[in-house]
Design a protein around this motif. Sequence first.
Motif, PDB file in Angstrom:
ATOM      1  N   GLY A  45       1.186  -0.816  -0.042  1.00 33.01           N
ATOM      2  CA  GLY A  45       0.255  -0.136   0.181  1.00 33.01           C
ATOM      3  C   GLY A  45       1.071   1.361  -0.200  1.00 33.01           C
ATOM      4  O   GLY A  45       0.932   1.824  -0.728  1.00 33.01           O
ATOM      5  N   ASP A  46       2.013   1.208   0.162  1.00 32.93           N
ATOM      6  CA  ASP A  46       2.715   2.493   0.754  1.00 32.93           C
ATOM      7  C   ASP A  46       3.256   2.828  -1.144  1.00 32.93           C
ATOM      8  O   ASP A  46       3.584   3.652  -1.016  1.00 32.93           O
ATOM      9  N   ASP A  47       2.875   1.623  -1.613  1.00 37.28           N
ATOM     10  CA  ASP A  47       3.796   2.719  -2.710  1.00 37.28           C
ATOM     11  C   ASP A  47       2.655   2.865  -4.303  1.00 37.28           C
ATOM     12  O   ASP A  47       3.382   2.990  -5.293  1.00 37.28           O
ATOM     13  N   LEU A  48       1.226   2.672  -3.621  1.00 39.94           N
ATOM     14  CA  LEU A  48       0.061   3.296  -4.334  1.00 39.94           C
ATOM     15  C   LEU A  48      -0.337   5.494  -3.630  1.00 39.94           C
ATOM     16  O   LEU A  48       0.141   4.972  -2.673  1.00 39.94           O
ATOM     17  N   ARG A  49      -0.339   5.475  -5.025  1.00 39.06           N
ATOM     18  CA  ARG A  49      -1.031   6.421  -4.813  1.00 39.06           C
ATOM     19  C   ARG A  49      -2.327   6.564  -4.797  1.00 39.06           C
ATOM     20  O   ARG A  49      -3.669   6.209  -5.952  1.00 39.06           O
ATOM     21  N   ARG A  50      -2.966   7.544  -4.416  1.00 39.22           N
ATOM     22  CA  ARG A  50      -4.570   7.209  -4.418  1.00 39.22           C
ATOM     23  C   ARG A  50      -5.235   8.353  -5.778  1.00 39.22           C
ATOM     24  O   ARG A  50      -4.271   9.174  -6.410  1.00 39.22           O
ATOM     25  N   VAL A  51      -6.533   7.931  -6.404  1.00 36.00           N
ATOM     26  CA  VAL A  51      -6.721   8.532  -7.487  1.00 36.00           C
ATOM     27  C   VAL A  51      -7.813   9.316  -7.593  1.00 36.00           C
ATOM     28  O   VAL A  51      -9.103   8.439  -7.015  1.00 36.00           O
ATOM     29  N   ASP A  52      -8.209  10.220  -7.644  1.00 31.59           N
ATOM     30  CA  ASP A  52      -9.540  11.275  -7.247  1.00 31.59           C
ATOM     31  C   ASP A  52      -9.896  11.469  -8.306  1.00 31.59           C
ATOM     32  O   ASP A  52     -10.187  12.125  -9.236  1.00 31.59           O
ATOM     33  N   PRO A  53     -11.336  10.662  -8.525  1.00 35.20           N
ATOM     34  CA  PRO A  53     -12.233   9.619  -9.992  1.00 35.20           C
ATOM     35  C   PRO A  53     -13.158  11.544 -10.309  1.00 35.20           C
ATOM     36  O   PRO A  53     -13.457  11.715 -10.698  1.00 35.20           O
ATOM     37  N   ASP A  54     -13.202  12.342  -9.110  1.00 37.11           N
ATOM     38  CA  ASP A  54     -13.697  14.256  -9.224  1.00 37.11           C
ATOM     39  C   ASP A  54     -12.751  14.610  -9.596  1.00 37.11           C
ATOM     40  O   ASP A  54     -13.030  15.497 -10.469  1.00 37.11           O
ATOM     41  N   ARG A  55     -11.776  13.934 -10.151  1.00 34.69           N
ATOM     42  CA  ARG A  55     -11.008  15.302 -10.748  1.00 34.69           C
ATOM     43  C   ARG A  55     -11.005  14.936 -12.564  1.00 34.69           C
ATOM     44  O   ARG A  55     -10.045  16.129 -13.156  1.00 34.69           O
ATOM     45  N   GLY A  56     -10.893  13.870 -12.540  1.00 36.41           N
ATOM     46  CA  GLY A  56     -11.496  14.066 -14.363  1.00 36.41           C
ATOM     47  C   GLY A  56     -11.213  12.663 -14.342  1.00 36.41           C
ATOM     48  O   GLY A  56     -11.308  11.336 -13.568  1.00 36.41           O
ATOM     49  N   PRO A  57     -10.859  11.774 -15.745  1.00 38.88           N
ATOM     50  CA  PRO A  57     -11.194   9.897 -15.640  1.00 38.88           C
ATOM     51  C   PRO A  57     -10.630   9.791 -15.191  1.00 38.88           C
ATOM     52  O   PRO A  57      -8.976  10.176 -15.596  1.00 38.88           O
ATOM     53  N   VAL A  58     -10.420   8.586 -14.017  1.00 39.91           N
ATOM     54  CA  VAL A  58      -9.035   7.717 -13.882  1.00 39.91           C
ATOM     55  C   VAL A  58      -7.848   7.553 -14.403  1.00 39.91           C
ATOM     56  O   VAL A  58      -7.171   7.372 -14.556  1.00 39.91           O
ATOM     57  N   SER A  59      -8.186   6.845 -16.226  1.00 40.49           N
ATOM     58  CA  SER A  59      -6.635   6.625 -16.661  1.00 40.49           C
ATOM     59  C   SER A  59      -5.906   7.812 -16.862  1.00 40.49           C
ATOM     60  O   SER A  59      -4.924   7.766 -17.625  1.00 40.49           O
ATOM     61  N   THR A  60      -6.852   9.035 -16.689  1.00 42.63           N
ATOM     62  CA  THR A  60      -5.163  10.247 -16.988  1.00 42.63           C
ATOM     63  C   THR A  60      -4.125  10.051 -16.097  1.00 42.63           C
ATOM     64  O   THR A  60      -3.038  10.686 -16.120  1.00 42.63           O
ATOM     65  N   ALA A  61      -4.568   9.512 -15.337  1.00 46.18           N
ATOM     66  CA  ALA A  61      -3.570   8.963 -13.854  1.00 46.18           C
ATOM     67  C   ALA A  61      -1.969   8.355 -14.942  1.00 46.18           C
ATOM     68  O   ALA A  61      -0.987   8.225 -14.082  1.00 46.18           O
ATOM     69  N   LEU A  62      -2.556   7.710 -15.626  1.00 45.82           N
ATOM     70  CA  LEU A  62      -0.975   7.180 -16.768  1.00 45.82           C
ATOM     71  C   LEU A  62      -0.439   7.834 -17.732  1.00 45.82           C
ATOM     72  O   LEU A  62       0.337   7.408 -18.202  1.00 45.82           O
ATOM     73  N   GLY A  63      -1.362   9.004 -17.729  1.00 41.03           N
ATOM     74  CA  GLY A  63      -0.816   9.938 -19.392  1.00 41.03           C
ATOM     75  C   GLY A  63      -0.957  11.593 -18.449  1.00 41.03           C
ATOM     76  O   GLY A  63      -0.495  11.603 -17.781  1.00 41.03           O
ATOM     77  N   VAL A  64      -1.602  12.335 -18.788  1.00 38.70           N
ATOM     78  CA  VAL A  64      -1.596  13.595 -18.758  1.00 38.70           C
ATOM     79  C   VAL A  64      -1.188  14.058 -17.174  1.00 38.70           C
ATOM     80  O   VAL A  64      -0.730  15.004 -16.908  1.00 38.70           O
TER      81      VAL A  64
END
Lengths: 338, 338
Positions: B106-125
């Motif tokens: 768990g220490d190696d994961l970051r939370r992605v906020d789905p309200d910030r935009g499409p969750v896929s953007t956490a791998l791109g922009v």
Amino acid sequence: MAETRQWRLTSRPTGEPSHENFDLVTVDRPDPGPGEVLVRTLYQSVDPYMRGRMRDAESYAEPWDVGDPMEAGVVGEVVESNHDGFEAGDVVTGNLLWAEHAVADGDDLRRVDPDRGPVSTALGVLGMPGVTAYFGMLDVAEPQPGDTVVVSAAAGAVGSVAGQLAGLSGARVVGTAGSDEKTSWLTDDLGFDAAINYKTTDDLSGAMAEACPDGIDVYFDNVGGPITDAVWPLLNVRSRVAVCGQIALYNATEVPTGPRKLGKLIESRARVEGLLVRDYEDRWGEALDRLSTFIREDDLHYREHVVEGFENAPNAFMGLFEGENVGKQLVQVAEYDG
Amino acid sequence: MAETRQWRLTSRPTGEPSHENFDLVTVDRPDPGPGEVLVRTLYQSVDPYMRGRMRDAESYAEPWDVGDPMEAGVVGEVVESNHDGFEAGDVVTGNLLWAEHAVADGDDLRRVDPDRGPVSTALGVLGMPGVTAYFGMLDVAEPQPGDTVVVSAAAGAVGSVAGQLAGLSGARVVGTAGSDEKTSWLTDDLGFDAAINYKTTDDLSGAMAEACPDGIDVYFDNVGGPITDAVWPLLNVRSRVAVCGQIALYNATEVPTGPRKLGKLIESRARVEGLLVRDYEDRWGEALDRLSTFIREDDLHYREHVVEGFENAPNAFMGLFEGENVGKQLVQVAEYDG
């Protein structure tokens, strides 16, 4: 009317320069105009960068015109001055001509203090090459204590100063040079920790790796080509490369090719930066003060490779590409009896 | 026991990767240990740098072992958590596996906020490529208003962000890409001032010179090879080159060669620097804040090139080298219904 002699460019070399590219002509000795100074050349410098000026292509220095006298760094004695800053007998340095006498705008000359050391040093360790080494090593490459620093053409005018400055910064210094006389000078007199004779080494990459067991943190490059290829795989994370000269490539008649080098920079996050000493014009005095202090305190050694006689200037220049010089290559044109 | 599927490396490619290098295997779904989290993959990233990990040679990323599952940036949903920071249903991102399910500390994961935009953007922009572009362009290349900036692979995940950031800095931006669809996207949607389709241009050097009449002040290099060769002669005095990727060379089976480039740096006093985004780990949040603000204000546009189905992951990866993707190349492994 008094006469003087000049070396002129009669044709552009293809590949290695040769005697047919140069012509020694006798002309009337010029008279200094208002603000000008007539200088009798004592020492003339020949430098690798001059090869670029023989080409018909814009580089960082303007190309010479065929038929015209060539320019050179000169240390000379003022014969006649129409400039308030100078009088006959003063020793000066500046960019003049490959000539026994030449006039210059007094504003373009700097005074040389003969009490500071041999006046010839104003073309070497206390001139353009020394100042290039100073800013290239200390401003661009920034060696840190414990770093491994590699200097190519380390027995040359720039490299010999650059390497010693790195050593004074607390770095471990490895030099490359093209004769055993040179490598001995580096390790025995200049305090280099190791030196590689690239002309007698079968496996340059292996020799470089052996001389740099902890990789390379700084590379001060005067030559380019195969020596740079041997350095490249050893570049450490956050290493710095100061690109000062590429003499191995200056006589190339086709675009030189070699291994592509930029990918290695990603892995090593290395910084590669080119330098020209003229960018440091306003800090020239700082460099000369530090360099002369190092010399006075015996922390900085230098050699000059003096060819006697103005008629030998092209030989001295061509010798640069054969690696004939140990230390700064100079042509002594006249005796200084000041 | 529940099962899951993984892609494993079965052999190391010579040249272009092919299907025979990959093997899809079904394994028991792993149980999370103490502090670990079981993640169901929603999107998996494929990136050019992965080609380096397929080699049996140390690079900036460890080589993968033959027979083992490969790693990838993943956005996924927490299925089961033994870590205080996460609970089932959370969306997270991190380096997991080419797998439908995987466990991670768990220490190696970051939370992605789905309200910030499409969750896929956490791998791109809003992930590794965007952050790479951010620091590469703004920290390493430092475009100034009025500069001419060239970005190679400008329609890729990194290049598209890098070019727009240069434009937001007031620079004139020129991109290279490999299709008319891509070059139109650059100029019509991303605000690039010019774009060159390198695949249909006979004279790349001429096209580059025409697109950059005032020379080049910044080159953000994702590809290396011939595009870099076309940029090089145009580098201005004090220009900056950020070396981010060399995808044109990653499949080379012999040491790639090309024109020697370091001499030009003397004339131009250019700085060339490689970068790895992991050096900026502690400033990741700064980049994400700025990038998401730009997106919200419609100053930064992005596209994702989504291949559906986990079984197509190798195709998506291999497509990178054909330049099939416009924007960030992703594999959609499962639907996000959060």
